[in-house]
Design an enzyme around this catalytic site. Structure first.
Site: not given
Ligand code: 5GP
Ligand code: ZN
Length: 142
Positions: A30-31, A87, A94, A100-102
């Site tokens: 995750d970035i 999420n 989300q 996706h799974f963190h």
């Molecule tokens: P969410 O908030 O939908 O549960 O998580 C999305 C996740 O995607 C965030 O933690 C965010 O840092 C990650 N993310 C968003 N854009 C990118 C990307 O371009 N590359 C990577 N590796 N992670 C990303």
């Protein structure tokens, strides 16, 4: 999905630090690196959220989580545990609408991850809980 950021990562149009990949899933850092080693595991097939999985895809995707989790844990002796978070929907935080799974490695009680469940048990009678239970049971299989 043409404009989905995670589909672009699957297709290699956006670079990622991939830690595992096969025909079904891709796992990459995750970035945000909420904690060091924070990884996302995604199905390669675009689905928006947990509500869209059929049993076959769910079993294929979920079956791969422990392997990736173990590799992350083994990668750093300071990792003491892991939160696995999924999420679903904007209300549930989300922000990328490709499921996706963190996998969030945990180091200390005061590292950069927190989760709060309030304890509302004193607000529910047994009857209230039975009603909630029945309502969910009634929709099983929807
Ligand atoms: P969410 O908030 O939908 O549960 O998580 C999305 C996740 O995607 C965030 O933690 C965010 O840092 C990650 N993310 C968003 N854009 C990118 C990307 O371009 N590359 C990577 N590796 N992670 C990303
Ligand atoms: Zn997608």
């Amino acid at each position: 999905m043409k404009d989905c950021i995670f589909c672009k990562i699957v297709r290699g149009e956006i670079p990622s630090y991939t830690v595992y990949e096969d025909d079904v899933v891709k796992a990459f850092l995750d970035i945000s690196q909420g904690t060091p080693g924070h990884t996302l595991l995604i199905p390669k097939k675009h689905i928006a959220n947990i509500f869209e999985y059929d049993e076959e895809l769910a079993s294929e995707v979920f079956a791969r989580i422990p392997k990736v989790a173990r590799a992350i844990k083994a990668s750093n002796p300071d990792i003491k545990g892991m939160n696995i978070v999924n999420n679903n929907g904007q209300i549930a935080y989300q922000s990328v609408f490709h499921s996706h799974f963190h996998l969030v490695p945990r180091y200390t009680t005061h590292d950069d991850f927190a989760m709060i469940f309030k304890d509302n048990s004193n607000k529910y009678t047994a009857d209230d809980l039975k009603k909630v239970q029945q309502s969910i049971v009634d929709h099983m299989g929807d």
